[in-house]
Design a protein around this motif. Structure first.
Motif, PDB file in Angstrom:
ATOM      1  N   GLY A 138      55.831 -48.718  45.683  1.00  0.00           N
ATOM      2  CA  GLY A 138      56.218 -47.844  44.419  1.00  0.00           C
ATOM      3  C   GLY A 138      57.378 -46.991  44.352  1.00  0.00           C
ATOM      4  O   GLY A 138      58.228 -47.121  45.329  1.00  0.00           O
ATOM      5  N   ASN A 139      57.221 -46.080  43.524  1.00  0.00           N
ATOM      6  CA  ASN A 139      58.403 -44.972  43.390  1.00  0.00           C
ATOM      7  C   ASN A 139      57.932 -43.792  44.166  1.00  0.00           C
ATOM      8  O   ASN A 139      58.479 -42.637  43.988  1.00  0.00           O
ATOM      9  CB  ASN A 139      59.159 -44.850  42.210  1.00  0.00           C
ATOM     10  N   ARG A 140      56.702 -43.781  44.611  1.00  0.00           N
ATOM     11  CA  ARG A 140      55.953 -42.282  45.215  1.00  0.00           C
ATOM     12  C   ARG A 140      56.150 -42.582  46.799  1.00  0.00           C
ATOM     13  O   ARG A 140      56.268 -43.778  47.355  1.00  0.00           O
ATOM     14  CB  ARG A 140      54.571 -42.252  44.836  1.00  0.00           C
ATOM     15  N   GLU A 141      56.271 -41.457  47.301  1.00  0.00           N
ATOM     16  CA  GLU A 141      55.884 -41.677  49.026  1.00  0.00           C
ATOM     17  C   GLU A 141      54.679 -42.543  49.346  1.00  0.00           C
ATOM     18  O   GLU A 141      53.779 -41.970  48.640  1.00  0.00           O
ATOM     19  CB  GLU A 141      56.284 -40.197  49.542  1.00  0.00           C
ATOM     20  N   PRO A 142      54.718 -43.104  50.557  1.00  0.00           N
ATOM     21  CA  PRO A 142      53.277 -43.501  50.571  1.00  0.00           C
ATOM     22  C   PRO A 142      52.229 -42.982  50.734  1.00  0.00           C
ATOM     23  O   PRO A 142      51.222 -42.862  50.287  1.00  0.00           O
ATOM     24  CB  PRO A 142      53.719 -44.370  52.037  1.00  0.00           C
ATOM     25  N   LEU A 143      52.538 -41.587  51.111  1.00  0.00           N
ATOM     26  CA  LEU A 143      51.111 -40.567  51.563  1.00  0.00           C
ATOM     27  C   LEU A 143      50.828 -40.223  50.191  1.00  0.00           C
ATOM     28  O   LEU A 143      49.728 -39.967  49.912  1.00  0.00           O
ATOM     29  CB  LEU A 143      51.593 -39.602  52.614  1.00  0.00           C
ATOM     30  N   VAL A 144      51.785 -39.813  49.611  1.00  0.00           N
ATOM     31  CA  VAL A 144      51.574 -39.284  48.045  1.00  0.00           C
ATOM     32  C   VAL A 144      50.685 -40.299  47.422  1.00  0.00           C
ATOM     33  O   VAL A 144      49.648 -40.203  46.327  1.00  0.00           O
ATOM     34  CB  VAL A 144      52.751 -38.841  47.246  1.00  0.00           C
ATOM     35  N   SER A 145      51.118 -41.328  47.659  1.00  0.00           N
ATOM     36  CA  SER A 145      50.586 -42.789  46.646  1.00  0.00           C
ATOM     37  C   SER A 145      49.271 -43.037  47.190  1.00  0.00           C
ATOM     38  O   SER A 145      48.091 -43.235  46.391  1.00  0.00           O
ATOM     39  CB  SER A 145      51.447 -44.165  46.918  1.00  0.00           C
ATOM     40  N   LEU A 146      48.825 -42.817  48.484  1.00  0.00           N
ATOM     41  CA  LEU A 146      47.649 -42.947  49.047  1.00  0.00           C
ATOM     42  C   LEU A 146      46.604 -42.019  48.425  1.00  0.00           C
ATOM     43  O   LEU A 146      45.455 -42.518  47.965  1.00  0.00           O
ATOM     44  CB  LEU A 146      47.806 -42.473  50.328  1.00  0.00           C
ATOM     45  N   PHE A 147      47.031 -40.799  48.196  1.00  0.00           N
ATOM     46  CA  PHE A 147      46.042 -39.871  47.404  1.00  0.00           C
ATOM     47  C   PHE A 147      45.886 -39.990  46.034  1.00  0.00           C
ATOM     48  O   PHE A 147      45.193 -39.244  45.234  1.00  0.00           O
ATOM     49  CB  PHE A 147      46.303 -38.410  47.973  1.00  0.00           C
ATOM     50  N   THR A 148      46.974 -40.262  45.122  1.00  0.00           N
ATOM     51  CA  THR A 148      47.129 -40.220  43.870  1.00  0.00           C
ATOM     52  C   THR A 148      46.966 -41.780  43.120  1.00  0.00           C
ATOM     53  O   THR A 148      46.676 -41.624  41.887  1.00  0.00           O
ATOM     54  CB  THR A 148      48.453 -39.487  43.523  1.00  0.00           C
ATOM     55  N   SER A 149      47.161 -42.797  43.737  1.00  0.00           N
ATOM     56  CA  SER A 149      47.005 -43.956  43.212  1.00  0.00           C
ATOM     57  C   SER A 149      45.484 -44.330  42.629  1.00  0.00           C
ATOM     58  O   SER A 149      45.814 -45.033  41.444  1.00  0.00           O
ATOM     59  CB  SER A 149      47.369 -45.068  43.877  1.00  0.00           C
ATOM     60  N   ASN A 150      44.799 -43.936  43.140  1.00  0.00           N
ATOM     61  CA  ASN A 150      43.203 -44.167  42.920  1.00  0.00           C
ATOM     62  C   ASN A 150      42.834 -42.856  42.376  1.00  0.00           C
ATOM     63  O   ASN A 150      42.522 -42.097  43.449  1.00  0.00           O
ATOM     64  CB  ASN A 150      42.509 -44.840  43.582  1.00  0.00           C
ATOM     65  N   THR A 151      42.293 -42.456  41.270  1.00  0.00           N
ATOM     66  CA  THR A 151      41.400 -41.195  40.951  1.00  0.00           C
ATOM     67  C   THR A 151      40.447 -41.316  40.504  1.00  0.00           C
ATOM     68  O   THR A 151      39.904 -40.409  39.630  1.00  0.00           O
ATOM     69  CB  THR A 151      42.644 -40.359  40.145  1.00  0.00           C
ATOM     70  N   HIS A 152      39.713 -42.501  40.887  1.00  0.00           N
ATOM     71  CA  HIS A 152      38.365 -42.697  40.045  1.00  0.00           C
ATOM     72  C   HIS A 152      37.373 -42.125  40.755  1.00  0.00           C
ATOM     73  O   HIS A 152      36.073 -42.480  41.234  1.00  0.00           O
ATOM     74  CB  HIS A 152      38.123 -44.236  40.087  1.00  0.00           C
ATOM     75  N   TYR A 153      37.472 -40.666  40.946  1.00  0.00           N
ATOM     76  CA  TYR A 153      36.271 -39.793  41.658  1.00  0.00           C
ATOM     77  C   TYR A 153      35.251 -39.764  40.969  1.00  0.00           C
ATOM     78  O   TYR A 153      33.965 -39.580  41.486  1.00  0.00           O
ATOM     79  CB  TYR A 153      36.828 -38.647  42.108  1.00  0.00           C
ATOM     80  N   ASP A 154      34.819 -40.350  39.741  1.00  0.00           N
ATOM     81  CA  ASP A 154      33.568 -40.125  38.865  1.00  0.00           C
ATOM     82  C   ASP A 154      33.105 -41.628  38.919  1.00  0.00           C
ATOM     83  O   ASP A 154      32.054 -41.772  38.332  1.00  0.00           O
ATOM     84  CB  ASP A 154      34.000 -39.829  37.545  1.00  0.00           C
ATOM     85  N   SER A 155      33.584 -42.660  39.519  1.00  0.00           N
ATOM     86  CA  SER A 155      32.948 -43.757  39.467  1.00  0.00           C
ATOM     87  C   SER A 155      32.550 -44.032  41.160  1.00  0.00           C
ATOM     88  O   SER A 155      33.049 -43.580  42.114  1.00  0.00           O
ATOM     89  CB  SER A 155      34.069 -44.745  39.022  1.00  0.00           C
ATOM     90  N   PHE A 156      31.490 -44.978  41.139  1.00  0.00           N
ATOM     91  CA  PHE A 156      30.913 -45.234  42.500  1.00  0.00           C
ATOM     92  C   PHE A 156      31.657 -46.200  43.329  1.00  0.00           C
ATOM     93  O   PHE A 156      32.137 -46.249  44.050  1.00  0.00           O
ATOM     94  CB  PHE A 156      29.309 -45.602  42.193  1.00  0.00           C
ATOM     95  N   VAL A 157      31.579 -47.561  42.642  1.00  0.00           N
ATOM     96  CA  VAL A 157      32.179 -48.848  42.988  1.00  0.00           C
ATOM     97  C   VAL A 157      33.737 -48.630  43.063  1.00  0.00           C
ATOM     98  O   VAL A 157      34.479 -49.335  43.947  1.00  0.00           O
ATOM     99  CB  VAL A 157      31.779 -49.932  42.468  1.00  0.00           C
ATOM    100  N   LEU A 158      34.549 -47.860  42.189  1.00  0.00           N
ATOM    101  CA  LEU A 158      35.971 -47.764  42.362  1.00  0.00           C
ATOM    102  C   LEU A 158      36.359 -46.598  42.873  1.00  0.00           C
ATOM    103  O   LEU A 158      37.386 -46.007  42.954  1.00  0.00           O
ATOM    104  CB  LEU A 158      36.159 -47.506  40.616  1.00  0.00           C
ATOM    105  N   PHE A 159      35.316 -45.815  43.556  1.00  0.00           N
ATOM    106  CA  PHE A 159      35.692 -44.377  44.206  1.00  0.00           C
ATOM    107  C   PHE A 159      37.126 -44.586  45.413  1.00  0.00           C
ATOM    108  O   PHE A 159      36.695 -45.913  45.708  1.00  0.00           O
ATOM    109  CB  PHE A 159      34.514 -44.001  44.900  1.00  0.00           C
ATOM    110  N   PRO A 160      37.763 -43.553  45.333  1.00  0.00           N
ATOM    111  CA  PRO A 160      38.899 -44.066  46.302  1.00  0.00           C
ATOM    112  C   PRO A 160      38.667 -44.151  47.744  1.00  0.00           C
ATOM    113  O   PRO A 160      38.639 -43.252  48.293  1.00  0.00           O
ATOM    114  CB  PRO A 160      39.991 -43.005  46.120  1.00  0.00           C
ATOM    115  N   PHE A 161      38.373 -45.218  48.347  1.00  0.00           N
ATOM    116  CA  PHE A 161      37.707 -45.643  49.585  1.00  0.00           C
ATOM    117  C   PHE A 161      38.661 -45.260  50.669  1.00  0.00           C
ATOM    118  O   PHE A 161      38.407 -44.997  51.750  1.00  0.00           O
ATOM    119  CB  PHE A 161      37.152 -47.025  49.586  1.00  0.00           C
TER     120      PHE A 161
END
Lengths: 365, 50
Positions: A138-161
Motif C-alpha cells: 500500500g501507500n503506508r509504511e508496513p509498520l504503520v499499516s500493521l497497526f492502522t489497517s484493521n481498527t475493529h477493536y469493537d468486534s470479537f471475530v474481526l479484532f486486529p489479531f
C-alpha cells in the motif's frame, strides 16, 4: 554457577541439545513446505511460496512454545523430564527467533547496502515475512499499516489479531533478552522469575492471535482441533501439577512449643533423597545421607528450583534443574562459588527425626 | 515471597484456564461461514494468453 560471567557456557550436553533442537525445527520447516507444495501440485492450484514459509515459521514457533511451556509441569510430575529442563531457555529463545522470522521474513535489510550503492545480497531460502507480505503493497509504511489497517477493536471475530501477535512477540523478546544468568543474578531470582511469569500473558495473546487470525480464514477442522488440543494440553498440565503443589503447601507442619517439629522415624526417609515438608509457609528439603539427616531450604538460589527433588553427590545436595550444589551441613556452595541456602537444625533422638523451625544462614566472609 | 509467587502463578493459570477455552469456543462458533472459493488454476507451462 556464578563464578564470573561467560557469554554462554557451552558444554557437550548443551551442544547436543541445541543441535538436536535446531535439526528437528529444520526438519519440521522442510516437511511443512514440501507437503504444502506437494498437495498444491496434486490439486493443481497455485501456492505462494512466501505465504507457505510464513505459515511454516509461525506454526513452528507456536508448537515449540507449547513444548517449552510443557517442560516445567512435566518435570514436576515426572523427574525424567529434568533432562529437558536444564536448557529450556535456549528453546524459549528459539521460539522468539522463529516468531521474529515469521514477521520479518528471512532476508537481509536494504541498509546499509542501499547507502553503499550496492544491491542487497540474497540469502538462501529467502522469503518475505508477514509484515512485508501483507503490509508492504500500500501507500503506508508496513509498520504503520500493521497497526492502522484493521481498527475493529469493537468486534470479537474481526479484532486486529496482528496486534495480539505483536504483543506476544514483545513478551517473547523480553524473555529472550533477559534469559541469560547475568540478568538472573542482577535482578535476583524472585524478580527474574516474576518477570518471566509474563510468558503466560504472551502465550494467551498468541493463542488469541491464532484463534482470531489463522482460524478465521482457514476453515480446516484439523487446524481447529490441533489448536484446541494444544491449549487443553498446556492448561491441563499446569492445572494438574499446580493442584499437586497446592496439596503440598496446605500440609504445613505444626511447630511444638519448644520450636521443634517431629518428622517421624529415620527409616521413613529414603537414603540419598529428600522429603519436602512445609514449615512456617516455606518448603524445607530434609535429606537423609546414611544415618545422618540434614535440612535445607528447598529453594535453590539460582532459579529457585526444587532442591529437595535433587540427589546427594559428594556430600552436597544437587539441584535437579541446573546442577547447583550446596553442602548438606552448611548450605554453602563449594568454593569458589558463592551461593548459600539456609539450613535448619536437625535432632535425632530415639530413632526419630525432628527439625528446628528457625532457619540459619551461613554468611560468606 | 516464594509462596506468594506460587499463588500468583496458580491464580494466573486458573484465570487462563477459564478465559482461553471460552475465547476459543467463541472464536470457532462465531467465525464467518465463507463460501467455498474455486481453486485458482496453475498457469499453463507454455505461458499466458493461450
Amino acid at each position: 554457577m556464578s563464578h564470573g560471567y561467560v557469554a554462554v557456557q557451552w558444554t557437550r550436553r548443551k551442544l547436543i541439545y541445541d543441535g538436536l533442537l535446531i535439526a528437528l525445527v529444520g526438519l519440521y520447516l522442510t516437511a511443512f513446505m514440501a507437503i504444502s507444495h506437494g498437495i498444491a501440485d496434486q490439486r493443481q492450484v497455485v501456492l505462494e511460496a512466501d505465504g507457505v514459509a510464513i505459515r511454516a515459521y509461525g506454526s513452528a514457533a507456536y508448537i515449540l512454545l507449547h513444548i517449552t511451556l510443557s517442560i516445567g509441569p512435566l518435570a514436576r510430575l515426572n523427574p525424567l523430564f529434568h533432562t529437558l529442563l536444564f536448557n529450556r531457555r535456549h528453546m524459549g529463545v528459539l521460539v522468539f527467533l522463529l516468531g521474529l522470522i515469521h514477521v520479518t521474513g528471512w532476508k537481509l535489510p536494504d541498509q546499509p547496502w542501499s547507502w553503499l550503492g550496492l544491491e542487497t545480497p540474497s540469502l538462501p531460502w529467502s522469503f518475505n515475512g508477514a509484515l512485508g507480505w501483507y503490509h508492504d503493497f500500500g501507500n503506508r509504511e508496513p509498520l504503520v499499516s500493521l497497526f492502522t489497517s484493521n481498527t475493529h477493536y469493537d468486534s470479537f471475530v474481526l479484532f486486529p489479531f496482528e496486534v495480539l501477535g505483536v504483543f506476544g512477540l514483545a513478551v517473547l523478546f523480553l524473555m529472550a533478552a533477559t534469559s541469560h544468568d547475568f540478568w538472573l543474578v542482577n535482578l535476583t531470582a524472585p524478580v527474574w522469575k516474576a518477570i518471566h511469569m509474563a510468558v503466560y500473558l504472551g502465550y494467551a495473546a498468541l493463542v488469541a492471535h491464532v484463534l482470531l487470525g489463522a482460524l478465521q480464514s482457514n476453515p480446516s477442522v484439523w487446524l481447529a482441533a490441533a489448536v484446541g488440543a494444544g491449549l487443553v494440553w498446556v492448561l491441563a498440565l499446569h492445572l494438574i501439577s499446580g493442584w499437586r503443589e497446592w496439596g503440598l503447601d496446605r500440609r504445613s507442619l505444626a511447630v511444638a512449643g519448644d520450636g521443634w517439629v517431629d518428622l517421624g522415624p529415620l527409616d521413613s526417609l529414603v537414603d540419598g533423597r529428600a522429603r519436602i515438608v512445609m514449615l512456617a509457609g516455606e518448603r524445607v528439603a530434609v535429606f537423609r545421607h546414611g544415618q545422618q539427616v540434614f535440612a535445607l531450604s528447598n529453594v535453590c538460589q539460582h532459579q529457585n528450583g526444587p532442591l529437595g527433588e535433587g540427589r546427594i553427590i559428594n556430600g552436597c545436595a544437587v539441584c535437579p534443574w541446573h546442577g547447583y550444589e550446596y553442602d548438606l551441613e552448611s548450605g554453602a556452595s563449594p568454593p569458589p562459588f558463592q551461593e548459600c541456602v539456609p539450613t535448619f537444625p536437625v535432632r535425632l533422638s530415639g530413632g526419630r527425626v525432628s527439625i528446628g523451625s528457625q532457619p540459619q544462614l551461613q554468611r560468606r566472609p | 515471597m516464594i509462596t506468594t509467587r506460587r499463588q500468583l502463578h496458580r491464580g494466573l493459570i486458573t484465570a487462563l484456564a477459564v478465559v482461553l477455552p471460552l475465547t476459543a469456543a467463541a472464536a470457532l462458533v462465531l467465525r464467518p461461514q465463507l463460501p467455498p472459493t474455486p481453486p485458482m488454476p496453475a498457469p499453463h507451462p507454455g505461458g499466458e494468453g493461450l
